[in-house]
Scaffold this motif. Structure first.
Motif, PDB file in Angstrom:
ATOM      1  N   GLN A 274       2.496  48.452  -2.495  1.00 44.28           N
ATOM      2  CA  GLN A 274       2.682  49.424  -3.565  1.00 44.28           C
ATOM      3  C   GLN A 274       2.025  48.932  -4.849  1.00 44.28           C
ATOM      4  N   ALA A 275       2.214  47.631  -5.154  1.00 41.57           N
ATOM      5  CA  ALA A 275       1.604  47.070  -6.364  1.00 41.57           C
ATOM      6  C   ALA A 275       0.083  47.063  -6.265  1.00 41.57           C
ATOM      7  N   ALA A 276      -0.442  46.680  -5.095  1.00 40.25           N
ATOM      8  CA  ALA A 276      -1.898  46.646  -4.916  1.00 40.25           C
ATOM      9  C   ALA A 276      -2.495  48.042  -5.025  1.00 40.25           C
ATOM     10  N   GLY A 277      -1.783  49.039  -4.509  1.00 38.03           N
ATOM     11  CA  GLY A 277      -2.289  50.409  -4.587  1.00 38.03           C
ATOM     12  C   GLY A 277      -2.400  50.927  -6.001  1.00 38.03           C
ATOM     13  N   ARG A 278      -1.612  50.385  -6.908  1.00 41.94           N
ATOM     14  CA  ARG A 278      -1.672  50.809  -8.308  1.00 41.94           C
ATOM     15  C   ARG A 278      -2.452  49.838  -9.179  1.00 41.94           C
ATOM     16  N   GLY A 279      -3.080  48.843  -8.547  1.00 39.89           N
ATOM     17  CA  GLY A 279      -3.914  47.905  -9.285  1.00 39.89           C
ATOM     18  C   GLY A 279      -3.142  46.874 -10.073  1.00 39.89           C
ATOM     19  N   TRP A 280      -1.923  46.565  -9.654  1.00 37.35           N
ATOM     20  CA  TRP A 280      -1.093  45.591 -10.371  1.00 37.35           C
ATOM     21  C   TRP A 280      -1.238  44.220  -9.722  1.00 37.35           C
ATOM     22  N   THR A 281      -1.012  43.192 -10.513  1.00 34.89           N
ATOM     23  CA  THR A 281      -1.056  41.810 -10.037  1.00 34.89           C
ATOM     24  C   THR A 281       0.363  41.319  -9.788  1.00 34.89           C
ATOM     25  N   VAL A 282       0.618  40.796  -8.602  1.00 31.11           N
ATOM     26  CA  VAL A 282       1.935  40.253  -8.270  1.00 31.11           C
ATOM     27  C   VAL A 282       2.026  38.837  -8.821  1.00 31.11           C
ATOM     28  N   ALA A 283       2.869  38.649  -9.845  1.00 33.58           N
ATOM     29  CA  ALA A 283       3.018  37.342 -10.479  1.00 33.58           C
ATOM     30  C   ALA A 283       4.163  36.534  -9.898  1.00 33.58           C
ATOM     31  N   LEU A 284       5.133  37.214  -9.270  1.00 35.12           N
ATOM     32  CA  LEU A 284       6.313  36.515  -8.776  1.00 35.12           C
ATOM     33  C   LEU A 284       6.943  37.322  -7.655  1.00 35.12           C
ATOM     34  N   GLU A 285       7.395  36.609  -6.610  1.00 37.59           N
ATOM     35  CA  GLU A 285       8.135  37.237  -5.511  1.00 37.59           C
ATOM     36  C   GLU A 285       9.494  36.560  -5.393  1.00 37.59           C
ATOM     37  N   CYS A 286      10.558  37.347  -5.460  1.00 34.12           N
ATOM     38  CA  CYS A 286      11.923  36.820  -5.348  1.00 34.12           C
ATOM     39  C   CYS A 286      12.654  37.600  -4.263  1.00 34.12           C
ATOM     40  N   ALA A 287      13.502  36.913  -3.514  1.00 28.18           N
ATOM     41  CA  ALA A 287      14.235  37.580  -2.438  1.00 28.18           C
ATOM     42  C   ALA A 287      15.543  36.851  -2.199  1.00 28.18           C
TER      43      ALA A 287
ATOM     44  N   THR B 225       5.897  33.675 -18.891  1.00 26.80           N
ATOM     45  CA  THR B 225       5.575  34.201 -17.561  1.00 26.80           C
ATOM     46  C   THR B 225       4.748  35.473 -17.623  1.00 26.80           C
ATOM     47  N   ASN B 226       4.822  36.199 -18.732  1.00 26.63           N
ATOM     48  CA  ASN B 226       4.065  37.448 -18.917  1.00 26.63           C
ATOM     49  C   ASN B 226       4.386  38.468 -17.827  1.00 26.63           C
ATOM     50  N   ILE B 227       5.680  38.544 -17.456  1.00 25.86           N
ATOM     51  CA  ILE B 227       6.117  39.577 -16.507  1.00 25.86           C
ATOM     52  C   ILE B 227       6.239  40.895 -17.266  1.00 25.86           C
ATOM     53  N   GLN B 228       5.548  41.917 -16.797  1.00 28.90           N
ATOM     54  CA  GLN B 228       5.537  43.211 -17.480  1.00 28.90           C
ATOM     55  C   GLN B 228       6.365  44.274 -16.767  1.00 28.90           C
ATOM     56  N   ALA B 229       6.683  44.052 -15.488  1.00 21.53           N
ATOM     57  CA  ALA B 229       7.453  45.044 -14.747  1.00 21.53           C
ATOM     58  C   ALA B 229       8.109  44.367 -13.545  1.00 21.53           C
TER      59      ALA B 229
ATOM     60  N   MET C 216      -1.527  45.124 -14.770  1.00 19.15           N
ATOM     61  CA  MET C 216      -0.168  44.786 -15.165  1.00 19.15           C
ATOM     62  C   MET C 216       0.410  43.748 -14.198  1.00 19.15           C
ATOM     63  N   ARG C 217       1.093  42.751 -14.734  1.00 18.03           N
ATOM     64  CA  ARG C 217       1.694  41.697 -13.929  1.00 18.03           C
ATOM     65  C   ARG C 217       3.128  42.094 -13.573  1.00 18.03           C
ATOM     66  N   VAL C 218       3.432  42.112 -12.282  1.00 13.25           N
ATOM     67  CA  VAL C 218       4.744  42.568 -11.831  1.00 13.25           C
ATOM     68  C   VAL C 218       5.437  41.472 -11.031  1.00 13.25           C
ATOM     69  N   ALA C 219       6.763  41.556 -11.014  1.00 14.29           N
ATOM     70  CA  ALA C 219       7.590  40.691 -10.166  1.00 14.29           C
ATOM     71  C   ALA C 219       8.228  41.548  -9.090  1.00 14.29           C
ATOM     72  N   LEU C 220       8.225  41.071  -7.854  1.00 16.41           N
ATOM     73  CA  LEU C 220       8.819  41.787  -6.736  1.00 16.41           C
ATOM     74  C   LEU C 220      10.189  41.193  -6.428  1.00 16.41           C
ATOM     75  N   TYR C 221      11.149  42.072  -6.127  1.00 16.10           N
ATOM     76  CA  TYR C 221      12.464  41.595  -5.713  1.00 16.10           C
ATOM     77  C   TYR C 221      12.929  42.407  -4.516  1.00 16.10           C
ATOM     78  N   ALA C 222      13.407  41.688  -3.491  1.00 19.97           N
ATOM     79  CA  ALA C 222      13.890  42.357  -2.277  1.00 19.97           C
ATOM     80  C   ALA C 222      15.164  41.671  -1.815  1.00 19.97           C
ATOM     81  N   ARG C 223      16.042  42.484  -1.240  1.00 21.32           N
ATOM     82  CA  ARG C 223      17.274  41.981  -0.620  1.00 21.32           C
ATOM     83  C   ARG C 223      17.608  42.912   0.529  1.00 21.32           C
TER      84      ARG C 223
END
Length: 272
Positions: free
Chosen positions: A29-42, A68-72, A1-8
């Motif tokens: 956390q994403a790597a531990g669940r086998g997800w692909t990080v498609a985008l990082e936003c902060a 973008t195919n962002i799934q989560a 699953m392709r995920v986007a990360l957001y942090a503030r």
């Protein structure tokens, strides 16, 4: 699953976590669940007000999900994502509308799980309903406190002579369309249309002057794509088979009026 990360970084994170450590924890956390990080936003800084360009990048990517195919979306907590409950509701409905899951690690929210998705959807529905009820109640209270006060937004002040100059083409300028005037004055098309109707009813607007100015300058430029060429051989061949204007128009991807006019020009159809 392709995920986007957001942090503030929030006030609670001061002196403990930085934006880099928050993103690194989300990536682990994403790597531990086998997800692909498609985008990082902060977004830097703990202050909830002001611009949040990282969040804007995230929401733009969610709206462009087919590309973008962002799934989560993966965040540390819901407080890192939203400014308020209303903001959280709006973001949650946006994610739900585009089929994007939300995972808040420290809040134990995971809408990739059917149970979590059901609870999240129910919360969004109740929150939206409560917001509508609060707005309606606030409106009733405001009316009860001051029943003689005008209702709605205050009228927008703008320069009427400037509107007339742009519409009628005064002072040697090219007459503008309603949309062009709205963009120039910073108003909506509806507001411009209503003011033009009011000025016309009051006799302050001269449409004849606009027509003369347009005639002197060759009229307004027409927008849109140029008309597709109509092949007489294809038209005659299809017309000989169907003798139906609608069927011919659909087959040639042109309007029925063009088909009818051309058939009349080449004497295959009698003028009506």
């Amino acid at each position: 699953m392709r995920v986007a990360l957001y942090a503030r970084t929030t006030a609670a994170d001061e002196g403990r976590d930085t934006m880099d450590t928050l993103l690194a924890r989300l990536a682990a956390q994403a790597a531990g669940r086998g997800w692909t990080v498609a985008l990082e936003c902060a977004d830097p800084g703990p202050w909830p007000e002001g611009r949040r360009d990282g969040l804007r990048r995230l929401t733009d990517a969610v709206r462009a999900t087919p590309e973008t195919n962002i799934q989560a979306v993966l965040v540390p907590t819901l407080g890192h994502l939203a400014r308020s409950l209303r903001h959280l509701t709006d973001l949650g409905r946006l994610l739900l509308a585009h089929g994007v899951a939300l995972i808040a690690v420290d809040d134990h929210l995971d809408t990739t799980d059917p149970g979590g998705h059901l609870h999240w959807s129910d919360w969004l529905t109740l929150s939206a309903r409560l917001t509508v009820q609060h707005r309606a109640e606030a409106a009733k209270l405001a009316r009860l406190r001051n029943p003689t006060a005008p209702w709605g937004r205050p009228p927008i002040a703008f320069n009427i002579p400037e509107l007339l100059d742009a519409w009628e083409g005064r002072r040697g300028q090219q007459p503008l369309t309603q949309r062009q005037i709205a963009a120039k004055l910073g108003l909506s098309d509806t507001t411009i249309r209503k003011h033009l109707q009011t000025l016309r009813a009051a006799g302050q607007l001269e449409d004849t002057a606009r027509h003369r100015a347009l005639a002197a300058r060759g009229g307004l430029p027409r927008g849109g794509r140029p008309a597709a060429p109509l092949n007489d051989a294809d038209l005659i061949a299809i017309w000989s088979q169907t003798h139906n204007i609608t069927a011919v128009a659909r087959h040639l991807h042109v309007s029925r009026s063009r088909v009818r006019a051309r058939l009349q020009d080449i004497k295959l159809l009698e003028p009506t």
